[in-house]
Scaffold this motif. Structure first.
Motif, mmCIF file in Angstrom:
data_model
loop_
_atom_site.group_PDB
_atom_site.id
_atom_site.type_symbol
_atom_site.label_atom_id
_atom_site.label_comp_id
_atom_site.label_asym_id
_atom_site.label_seq_id
_atom_site.Cartn_x
_atom_site.Cartn_y
_atom_site.Cartn_z
ATOM 1 N N UNK A 13 -45.781 -34.071 26.239
ATOM 2 C CA UNK A 13 -44.653 -33.483 26.939
ATOM 3 C C UNK A 13 -43.311 -33.763 26.290
ATOM 4 N N UNK A 14 -43.313 -34.307 25.077
ATOM 5 C CA UNK A 14 -42.044 -34.500 24.382
ATOM 6 C C UNK A 14 -41.446 -33.125 24.097
ATOM 7 N N UNK A 15 -40.177 -32.931 24.477
ATOM 8 C CA UNK A 15 -39.551 -31.614 24.302
ATOM 9 C C UNK A 15 -39.264 -31.338 22.841
ATOM 10 N N UNK B 117 -39.071 -40.531 31.890
ATOM 11 C CA UNK B 117 -37.855 -39.779 32.191
ATOM 12 C C UNK B 117 -36.821 -39.781 31.089
ATOM 13 N N UNK B 118 -37.118 -40.413 29.968
ATOM 14 C CA UNK B 118 -36.143 -40.415 28.871
ATOM 15 C C UNK B 118 -36.871 -40.243 27.535
ATOM 16 N N UNK B 119 -36.344 -39.363 26.680
ATOM 17 C CA UNK B 119 -36.924 -39.117 25.356
ATOM 18 C C UNK B 119 -35.953 -39.595 24.281
ATOM 19 N N UNK B 120 -36.423 -40.460 23.394
ATOM 20 C CA UNK B 120 -35.585 -40.931 22.290
ATOM 21 C C UNK B 120 -35.410 -39.799 21.289
ATOM 22 N N UNK B 121 -34.187 -39.602 20.836
ATOM 23 C CA UNK B 121 -33.926 -38.596 19.807
ATOM 24 C C UNK B 121 -33.487 -39.282 18.511
ATOM 25 N N UNK B 122 -32.303 -38.943 18.026
ATOM 26 C CA UNK B 122 -31.902 -39.536 16.742
ATOM 27 C C UNK B 122 -31.533 -41.006 16.928
ATOM 28 N N UNK B 123 -31.833 -41.795 15.906
ATOM 29 C CA UNK B 123 -31.571 -43.219 15.971
ATOM 30 C C UNK B 123 -30.883 -43.632 14.680
#
Lengths: 199, 201, 131
Positions: A13-15, B117-123
């Motif tokens: 489910x990662x967007x 409820x939270x997705x990590x993006x750029x780091x």
């Protein structure tokens, strides 16, 4: 369920925006996920543009490799899809431009029909198994499609086969969304009439 | 440019309009106009052919690239990725140990994956220069306490629309503070978390 | 010093590289040595490899996927690019690799210079094969 270990199945489910962002940071598995998700779509587009498997595969490879190289410059992660479609479409148009300098341009529907039944105009009809699975209707549509000028064909394919937005198609072909709408309408009526003749 | 004018039939009807109303009943004009009726019938047939082709192409095994295409793409990606930044973890007479920003980020993302409820993006990871000197000195032998460079972590994220953002961000911060010493062997340092987007659930 | 110049010819940088690679892979927590650009070029064909070895094969240096060894004046300098298992503490894994590689190279009679390690990836372990 223990089977994943590595890969994005571990984070279901990662967007797509988050996956693009990770690929921007150089995360190979994120990029691989994007390759998996787009290579088939881009191949279908390129194949319908070019009617040649090898050329279509080259376009997919070049477009996705270019997307990897340009990822860091992509400002909006949501724009990735439109961007790779644009890369692929422009490469298809380049290939067709190069081809047209080598061979005569075919514009008459009757010409392309006689050529494709000879098996010279496209490789799909030379494969009996492939041809058997396809209905005459599909063949009629694709044969007429191949008579459209490249940019108009791209326009039609991006909208009708791939559901891309007018704004995105316009950005790809460097025309306004209104012009996309007009070109599509013209393409539709032309294909519809061409299919009448095919019948 | 004339080419971009809206294309119309001889009767003046917009072709685009016929297309968009193809599933609706005929209006007064269309009921009597033969041009409209012919165009409509043709477009209807095209509409069906279009849907059929879309479905057929989508499920046609032959219309997929060979696996070598993906291999070639990933080979290039892999070959070009090594340019990512390196962070010095430890250095002594025996040699140095460094870590790529990539590897560090993957520990942070693995920690984030455990927070719903939270997705990590750029780091983005920097070393705070004020304390970086201490990392070059030999650590006292036998000391097992967490040492190393002072990291400044900038993590961007997307959140689900229905969560309590401050609480979730705090939870994520805690997870990272635990995960970095465990996974890498240095302190987590400063963690800046930005929520930049909502994702659809 | 180099009073015995024959020694460095008897023990090649290639031998030290394979010793270092094997030692590394046997260390718990190491998933693999990370392939470098050379591994990629190898798949492109011999011509690309040829070009690479012509430019980089000098001065007693040997490169293979994830390992680089240089022997000068009887001193071996090693660089390793590794991927580690996320269940382990990467810095501890690297230090263990460093110690073991130093020890094993020392047994060959060479002097061990620096053993530098780059941790290029940290990942979950590959799934066990379920048959």
């Amino acid at each position: 369920m223990e089977d994943y270990g590595s890969g994005f199945e571990a984070e279901p489910g990662l967007d797509e925006g988050s996956i693009v962002a990770r690929a921007q940071d150089g995360d190979l598995r994120a990029f691989e996920h994007l390759v998996n998700s787009y290579q088939g779509r881009l191949f279908r587009l390129a194949y319908r543009m070019l009617n040649d498997r090898g050329d279509a595969e080259d376009v997919v490879q070049e477009a996705l490799t270019a997307s990897w190289r340009g990822l860091a410059r992509l400002q909006d992660v949501q724009a990735f899809g439109g961007w790779v479609y644009r890369l692929a479409t422009n490469r298809c148009l380049d290939v067709l431009r190069k081809r047209s300098t080598r061979t005569e341009h075919i514009t008459d529907p009757q010409d392309i029909l006689s050529i494709s039944t000879d098996g010279a105009g496209s490789d799909q009809l030379s494969d009996p198994a492939y041809a058997a699975e396809r209905t005459a209707r599909d063949d009629g549509l694709t044969a007429v499609l191949n008579t459209l000028p490249p940019e108009q064909r791209a326009c039609w394919l991006l909208r009708e086969m791939h559901g891309r937005s007018y704004a995105e198609i316009g950005a790809t072909l460097k025309i306004s969304p209104t012009a996309v709408r007009g070109r599509l309408a013209r393409a539709r009526i032309q294909i519809a009439e061409g299919m009448n003749e095919w019948r | 440019m004339a080419l971009d004018d809206e294309p119309r039939l001889g009767c003046g009807r917009s072709i685009d309009r016929i297309w968009t109303t193809i599933d609706q009943p005929l209006n007064a004009h269309e009921q009597t106009c033969r041009q409209c009726q012919a165009a409509r019938a043709q477009l209807k047939r095209l509409n069906e052919a279009t849907q059929a082709l879309r479905e057929a192409d989508l499920h046609d095994e032959a219309l997929t690239p060979r696996s070598g295409v993906k291999t070639a793409i990933m080979d290039v990606a892999r070959a070009e990725i090594r340019r990512s930044k390196r962070i010095l973890l430890a250095s002594n007479g025996n040699g140095t140990t460094e870590i790529s920003e990539q590897a560090l980020s993957s520990v942070i993302r693995a920690a984030a994956a455990e927070v719903p409820g939270i997705h990590a993006r750029r780091c983005h990871i920097e070393i705070s220069s004020a304390t970086s000197d201490s990392s070059v000195d030999d650590p006292p032998s036998g000391q097992s306490g967490v040492i190393g460079p002072h990291l400044v972590i900038g993590l961007r994220s997307a959140v689900a629309p229905d969560i309590n953002i401050p609480r979730t961000v705090q939870l994520l911060r805690q997870r990272i503070i635990t995960a970095i010493p465990a996974g890498i062997g240095i302190s987590a340092g400063t963690i800046n978390i930005t929520v930049e987007d909502l994702y659809d659930v | 010093m180099s009073e015995n110049p024959l020694q460095s010819q008897l023990i090649t940088s290639k031998l030290i590289a394979s010793l270092a690679a094997r030692t590394t892979l046997e260390t718990p927590g190491v998933l693999r040595l990370e392939p470098t650009v050379k591994g990629f070029l190898a798949r492109l064909g011999p011509a690309a490899l040829q070009r690479l070895s012509n430019s980089a094969g000098q001065n007693g240096t040997y490169r293979d996927d994830g390992v680089r060894v240089t022997i000068n004046d009887n001193v071996a300098v090693v660089h390793l690019d590794i991927a580690t298992d996320i269940a382990y503490t990467a810095l501890n894994v690297a230090e263990t690799v460093q110690q073991r590689v130093r020890g094993n190279i020392g047994h060959t009679g060479l002097t061990v210079g620096k053993v530098d390690i780059s941790i290029l990836a940290i990942e979950p372990p590959p799934p066990a094969k379920i048959s």
